[in-house]
Write a protein that holds these residues in place. Structure first.
Motif, PDB file in Angstrom:
ATOM      1  N   LYS A 254       0.822  -1.210   0.000  1.00  0.00           N
ATOM      2  CA  LYS A 254       0.000   0.000   0.000  1.00  0.00           C
ATOM      3  C   LYS A 254       0.857   1.262   0.000  1.00  0.00           C
ATOM      4  O   LYS A 254       0.449   2.300  -0.491  1.00  0.00           O
ATOM      5  N   THR A 257       3.219   3.668  -3.931  1.00  0.00           N
ATOM      6  CA  THR A 257       2.161   4.274  -4.745  1.00  0.00           C
ATOM      7  C   THR A 257       2.171   3.813  -6.189  1.00  0.00           C
ATOM      8  O   THR A 257       1.130   3.770  -6.828  1.00  0.00           O
ATOM      9  N   PHE A 260       0.129   0.600  -5.809  1.00  0.00           N
ATOM     10  CA  PHE A 260      -1.177   0.771  -5.170  1.00  0.00           C
ATOM     11  C   PHE A 260      -2.072   1.731  -5.943  1.00  0.00           C
ATOM     12  O   PHE A 260      -3.287   1.583  -5.965  1.00  0.00           O
ATOM     13  N   TRP A 261      -1.492   2.704  -6.610  1.00  0.00           N
ATOM     14  CA  TRP A 261      -2.289   3.672  -7.347  1.00  0.00           C
ATOM     15  C   TRP A 261      -2.539   3.262  -8.789  1.00  0.00           C
ATOM     16  O   TRP A 261      -2.921   4.076  -9.612  1.00  0.00           O
ATOM     17  N   THR A 264      -7.264  -0.495 -10.841  1.00  0.00           N
ATOM     18  CA  THR A 264      -8.227  -0.881  -9.803  1.00  0.00           C
ATOM     19  C   THR A 264      -7.581  -1.356  -8.502  1.00  0.00           C
ATOM     20  O   THR A 264      -8.279  -1.725  -7.574  1.00  0.00           O
ATOM     21  N   MET A 266      -6.244   0.154  -6.043  1.00  0.00           N
ATOM     22  CA  MET A 266      -6.587   0.880  -4.832  1.00  0.00           C
ATOM     23  C   MET A 266      -7.914   0.377  -4.275  1.00  0.00           C
ATOM     24  O   MET A 266      -8.067   0.163  -3.075  1.00  0.00           O
ATOM     25  N   LEU A 267      -8.846   0.186  -5.178  1.00  0.00           N
ATOM     26  CA  LEU A 267     -10.152  -0.328  -4.771  1.00  0.00           C
ATOM     27  C   LEU A 267     -10.020  -1.713  -4.173  1.00  0.00           C
ATOM     28  O   LEU A 267     -10.662  -2.050  -3.184  1.00  0.00           O
ATOM     29  N   SER A 270      -7.433  -1.671  -0.651  1.00  0.00           N
ATOM     30  CA  SER A 270      -7.695  -0.857   0.527  1.00  0.00           C
ATOM     31  C   SER A 270      -8.536  -1.650   1.516  1.00  0.00           C
ATOM     32  O   SER A 270      -8.253  -1.687   2.706  1.00  0.00           O
ATOM     33  N   ASP A 271      -9.561  -2.313   1.003  1.00  0.00           N
ATOM     34  CA  ASP A 271     -10.425  -3.067   1.904  1.00  0.00           C
ATOM     35  C   ASP A 271      -9.739  -4.318   2.394  1.00  0.00           C
ATOM     36  O   ASP A 271      -9.916  -4.725   3.531  1.00  0.00           O
ATOM     37  N   PHE A 274      -7.871  -3.776   5.442  1.00  0.00           N
ATOM     38  CA  PHE A 274      -8.683  -3.558   6.632  1.00  0.00           C
ATOM     39  C   PHE A 274      -9.313  -4.835   7.131  1.00  0.00           C
ATOM     40  O   PHE A 274      -9.498  -5.040   8.305  1.00  0.00           O
ATOM     41  N   LYS A 544     -19.954   0.278  -0.945  1.00  0.00           N
ATOM     42  CA  LYS A 544     -18.733   0.861  -1.492  1.00  0.00           C
ATOM     43  C   LYS A 544     -18.830   1.004  -3.009  1.00  0.00           C
ATOM     44  O   LYS A 544     -18.584   2.074  -3.554  1.00  0.00           O
TER      45      LYS A 544
ATOM     46  N   LEU B  94     -14.499   7.073   0.693  1.00  0.00           N
ATOM     47  CA  LEU B  94     -14.250   5.707   1.171  1.00  0.00           C
ATOM     48  C   LEU B  94     -13.411   5.750   2.442  1.00  0.00           C
ATOM     49  O   LEU B  94     -12.332   6.315   2.459  1.00  0.00           O
ATOM     50  N   THR B  96     -11.805   3.520   3.926  1.00  0.00           N
ATOM     51  CA  THR B  96     -10.584   2.711   4.009  1.00  0.00           C
ATOM     52  C   THR B  96      -9.400   3.408   3.325  1.00  0.00           C
ATOM     53  O   THR B  96      -8.289   2.904   3.363  1.00  0.00           O
ATOM     54  N   LEU B  97      -9.678   4.553   2.721  1.00  0.00           N
ATOM     55  CA  LEU B  97      -8.597   5.256   2.024  1.00  0.00           C
ATOM     56  C   LEU B  97      -8.235   6.531   2.767  1.00  0.00           C
ATOM     57  O   LEU B  97      -9.051   7.091   3.498  1.00  0.00           O
ATOM     58  N   THR B 108      -6.940   7.040 -10.731  1.00  0.00           N
ATOM     59  CA  THR B 108      -6.252   5.741 -10.772  1.00  0.00           C
ATOM     60  C   THR B 108      -6.976   4.798 -11.715  1.00  0.00           C
ATOM     61  O   THR B 108      -6.358   4.042 -12.448  1.00  0.00           O
ATOM     62  N   LEU B 109      -8.312   4.879 -11.689  1.00  0.00           N
ATOM     63  CA  LEU B 109      -9.085   3.966 -12.538  1.00  0.00           C
ATOM     64  C   LEU B 109      -8.776   4.191 -14.014  1.00  0.00           C
ATOM     65  O   LEU B 109      -8.866   3.284 -14.825  1.00  0.00           O
ATOM     66  N   VAL B 114       1.427   8.070 -11.905  1.00  0.00           N
ATOM     67  CA  VAL B 114       1.444   8.393 -10.482  1.00  0.00           C
ATOM     68  C   VAL B 114       1.942   9.814 -10.231  1.00  0.00           C
ATOM     69  O   VAL B 114       1.370  10.562  -9.443  1.00  0.00           O
ATOM     70  N   MET B 117      -0.710  12.269 -10.946  1.00  0.00           N
ATOM     71  CA  MET B 117      -1.754  12.262  -9.927  1.00  0.00           C
ATOM     72  C   MET B 117      -1.308  13.020  -8.689  1.00  0.00           C
ATOM     73  O   MET B 117      -2.048  13.807  -8.119  1.00  0.00           O
TER      74      MET B 117
END
Ligand SMILES: Nc1ncnc2c1ncn2[C@@H]1O[C@H](COP(=O)(O)OP(=O)(O)O)[C@@H](O)[C@H]1O
Ligand SMILES: [Mg+2]
Lengths: 631, 254
Positions: A254, A257, A260-261, A264, A266-267, A270-271, A274, A544, B94, B96-97, B108-109, B114, B117
């Motif tokens: 994470k 970057t 992680f960036w 998809t 990040m989506l 991230s969860d 957690f 989400k 969100l 979690t972010l 990002t999508l 990077v 961004m």
């Protein structure tokens, strides 16, 4: 309305919320009960089954019970989590903590009771179904009939009422004042991201490496001594792998970057980070019970293959005949006629050869050694379509010992190669090379020599007559029947491979069946753990995706994220279990000194395949659910 | 830049409900328009149709001459992400972010680099005054900050049209003022067209024009003159003229 009535109605009114918890509890009871039906089966208690197999079953039963406890506790806690709001409301309306605890307690007992009864009923059906399958797949002719399982019912009912009682007490104890208010206000926000300690992460890797290393390194009996320590070390390592090492990697990930960036990711992650706390528990349980499943089935299958393959390899002929040592020529002739008559009776078409096996004293060896002439060897070889030998004059070769021999130390071939074949004249023939062959059923290796030389050998110290029949292919049933008669009428002198294998399979059937059953039950429970894990978070997931879809999320992107998410959930514990399984089966093959590659690949491959199919099915429904909510 | 012609919406169900009737509406490039009306009058429905989250039953929507409702599903999602910006009453972040991650999520999508961004996030955070909280998680920040984060996320790709549904609905008056000033400034500097649904007259007074709807129909509209305070008074007057019961505007803050 008394509070007790309130609790009762509460369950009835919130059916949907309770159903998931109820079903998972019921499922647990069902698994245990089905297992108990077999464990207490009259067929096993009369002593016909190996003591070790019974011990194994008892151990498996214990493991199932322990996992049941955790599974119910776990379902329970996610059930309570999803009811935070309800408790909050009750507290605001003036319910005391004591009342809420009492309510939770009563609910649990109630659900536990019905889950136990339902699980027992479902278990009866399940057991019957499994028996039906088993009868058709394995050779257990009538040895495991269906019976009315009084003892199993009593044991299951007792154990689970006890279990639900303890869990109810435990849970209402946990719901003390502060906990309850925590539950109420503690929404998703207070749920912090789990952290990993570097020390424990390194320890996880170390434990696994040590465990694996030991398991693969030890050989023979060492495997038995190493087993328990290795299991403990690897179990601990697995736990830390999921709770520490994986968290450690996800966090590293994470923080990077550039990964992680990307798209998809990040989506997706991230969860994941957690939920890793909840996931880790599930992953650990799934990995361990899947490992148990893989190893149990793999070992039994490997053991069976070891037994039957040995028999098959040593006996390439349909029927072999070897008389007792002091049988006269007449008896032998008589026996051979009998065998031919029986084969004819059963319409088995077979060719026959016979020969004298002659043993000689050798100077520097402490046993008598078989020496055959090439022409005899070739006749037998031709019968089963093996390569014949073309030996020049003066030539002798060594035939390697059978694979079925367990050896530590020098092989027979090395000993034979090291010494020479002595002739009457005092000359000696040096053997030229070693071949592998199953033509003669001699376990310890022997010499084959040119016919001329054979005639110049010294005194025969022992001579056994040997006759062999080879039936044409495709007569298995007649051959088995003939084998049964031979076994009865010829006093163990005639040996029929097919019949022998049939007997082995028959004796092994129930054990294999139980192993298979335990394996399947464990594997199915593992699958349901994953299923519950996935669907516990469904609502949060939907929310989400809904909120991202408002900003703009394509269906392709959604599918990609969901797909990877489920794949991670479904395959990370299974991959770990597969690796565990490979290591365990490797250790087993070292113990037997027998190559289990084919068997292991088959067993592990089948499980991997089932998991893939399961993944595809669950994914289909999950994606459908999420899509309906989001688009 | 935005044109609605004869847009109607009927919710099918046990009882079909007509939520919007023949709405004609045009918004110029760079204009800041508020939509007001009593609750249940169809404001959110209208915004959802413009934001392509919902389809009109009849009528046409054009954004820069293009009808987004004619696009295929995936193209529509991309259109929404690239051409529109959204601000919601509940922030829609969100949890979690981190703040920064929330802001760059739409980029990002699309596979943006990077470095790019990071730069964009830094610039926009600076202009919205949230640079200090970039590494924080959403539960560690206040509502006003959260809404500014949401604005940053909506603005990071420089959308043509910014749509906001009750952006001040969950904020206290101080935070509301901050957020509205920010939106006004964005509208001013970036020339982003802005359409906002609100029932807060204070918030509405920051816009160039307020459109009132009632029972799914356009009722009237008023333009802002030089003075915001006077505009605010005119809005209050119009609301009381429209009647309905005053409770609908309970969040009036002066
Ligand atoms: N999905 C739906 N299905 C049926 N009726 C709806 C739906 N969404 C909104 N409505 C109805 O349409 C009317 C307008 O709703 P809405 O646009 O949310 O009003 P508001 O101006 O308060 O935002 C309301 O009467 C509401 O009950
Ligand atoms: Mg609304």
């Amino acid at each position: 309305m008394t509070f007790r009535q309130f609790a009762f109605n509460n369950v009835l009114r919130n059916k949907r919320l309770y159903i998931a918890y109820f079903l998972s509890s019921m499922f647990t009871v069902m698994v245990f009960f089905t297992f108990a039906i077999f464990a207490f089966h009259p067929a096993f208690s009369n002593g016909s089954v190996n003591q070790n197999a019974l011990l194994g079953m008892a151990a498996a039963g214990g493991i199932i019970y322990v996992f049941s406890f955790f599974f119910v506790l776990y379902s329970m806690s996610s059930f309570l989590q999803s009811r935070k709001k309800e408790f909050g409301l009750l507290i605001m309306l003036g319910a005391t903590n004591k009342q809420i605890r009492l309510m939770v307690f009563l609910e649990n007992i109630l659900i536990g009771f019905f889950a136990t009864v339902g699980g027992i009923l479902a278990g009866l059906l399940f057991a019957k179904a499994i028996l039906l399958v088993a009868e058709n797949v394995l050779i257990i002719s009538e040895s495991l009939p269906f019976y009315f399982p009084t003892l199993a019912t009593v044991v299951t009912f007792g154990s689970f009422m006890l279990l639900f009682f303890f869990i109810s007490v435990f849970v209402s104890f946990i719901l003390r004042t502060n906990k309850l208010t925590d539950l109420v206000k503690g929404d998703k926000q207070s749920k912090g991201e789990p952290k990993a300690s570097i020390f424990l992460s390194v320890l996880a890797a170390l434990l696994l490496l040590i465990g694996y290393g030991t398991a693969i390194y030890v050989e023979g009996v060492g495997v038995v001594y190493a087993m328990i320590p290795v299991i403990i070390v690897v179990t601990l390592g697995t736990y830390l792998l999921f709770t520490q090492l994986s968290v450690f990697f996800i966090r590293r990930f994470k923080n990077n970057t550039s990964i992680f960036w990307r798209k998809t990711n990040m989506l997706l992650f991230s969860d994941l980070s957690f939920r890793m706390k909840d996931n880790a528990r599930t992953f650990f349980m799934v990995a361990i019970i899947s490992t148990v499943a893989f190893s149990a089935i793999g070992s039994l299958y490997g053991f069976q293959s070891y037994l039957t393959k040995g028999v098959k390899e040593m006996n390439p002929f349909t029927v072999t005949y070897s008389p007792w040592r002091d049988d006269s020529k007449e008896i032998i002739e008589n026996d051979i006629n009998k065998i031919n008559a029986i084969l004819e009776e059963e319409n088995v078409e077979a060719k026959m050869e016979d020969m004298e096996l002659t043993y000689y004293e050798m100077l520097d060896q402490d046993r008598q050694v078989l020496i055959t002439k090439a022409s005899d060897y070739n006749r037998f070889a031709a019968l089963i379509g093996e390569e014949t030998l073309n030996l020049e004059k003066d030539k002798a070769i060594v035939v390697e010992q059978s694979d079925a021999m367990l050896t530590q130390g020098t092989k027979a071939s090395e000993v034979l190669m090291a010494s020479n074949v002595p002739l009457k004249s005092g000359e000696e023939i040096k053997p030229s090379h070693v071949i592998k062959s199953d033509v003669l059923g001699e376990l310890n290796g022997y010499y084959v020599v040119n016919d001329d030389i054979y005639n110049q050998l010294g005194t025969v110290v022992r001579s056994d007559h040997s006759a062999a029949w080879k039936a044409e292919d495709g007569q298995t049933e007649q051959v088995i029947e003939a084998g049964r008669k031979l076994d009865e009428r010829l006093d163990h002198k005639a040996f029929s491979v097919e019949y022998q294998l049939y007997e082995i399979n028959k004796a092994f059937g129930p054990i294999l069946f139980i192993g298979l059953f335990i394996g399947i039950v464990f594997f199915v429970s593992a699958g349901s753990f994953l299923y519950f894990r996935l669907f516990t978070d469904l609502d949060e997931e939907k929310r989400k995706f809904r909120s991202i879809a408002k900003i703009g999320l394509t269906e392709t992107e959604l599918k990609k994220v969901v797909n990877r998410q489920i794949a991670l959930l479904f395959f990370s514990p299974i991959v770990v279990a597969l690796v565990h399984g490979i290591v365990a089966l490797t250790a087993l093959s070292h113990f037997f000194d027998y190559n289990l590659t084919v068997e292991s690949s088959l067993v592990l491959g089948s499980f991997a395949l089932i998991q893939i199919v399961y993944f595809l099915i669950v994914r289909f429904f999950y994606v459908k659910q999420v899509k309906r909510m989001v688009f | 830049m935005l044109r609605l012609s004869k847009v109607s919406k009927i919710y099918e169900g046990k009882v079909a409900y007509r939520a919007l009737t023949d709405i004609n509406l045009e918004i110029e490039k760079g204009e800041f328009v508020s939509i007001m009306g009593p609750s249940g009058s169809g404001k959110t429905t209208l915004l959802n149709i413009i934001s392509t989250n919902d389809m009109p039953t009849t009528g046409e929507v054009e954004i820069e001459g293009e009808n987004p409702h004619k696009l295929k599903k995936n193209a529509l999602a991309k259109f929404r992400r690239n051409e529109l910006g959204f601000i919601f009453q509940d922030f829609n972040l969100l949890h979690t972010l981190t703040v920064e991650e929330n802001i760059v999520l739409p980029l990002t999508l699309d596979g943006t680099r990077v470095k790019e961004m990071k730069e964009k996030a830094r610039d926009i955070a600076e202009s919205l005054g949230i640079s200090a909280i970039m590494k924080k998680r959403t539960y560690e920040i206040s509502g006003g900050q959260a809404q500014r984060v949401a604005i940053a996320r909506a603005m990071i790709h420089k959308p043509k049209l910014l749509l906001a549904d009750e952006p001040t609905g969950n904020l206290d008056s101080k935070a509301s003022k901050d957020v509205m000033k920010m939106l006004e400034e964005i509208n001013d500097k970036e020339k982003t067209s802005l359409l906002m649904v609100t029932h807060d007259p204070q918030a509405a007074s920051y816009s160039d024009r307020v459109i009132f709807i009632r029972d799914g129909k356009l009722h009237s509209e008023i333009h802002r003159g030089e003075n915001r305070q006077a505009f605010f008074q005119k809005i209050i007057d119009m609301l009381s003229l429209m009647g309905g019961d005053g409770n609908d505007f309970s969040s009036v803050r002066v």
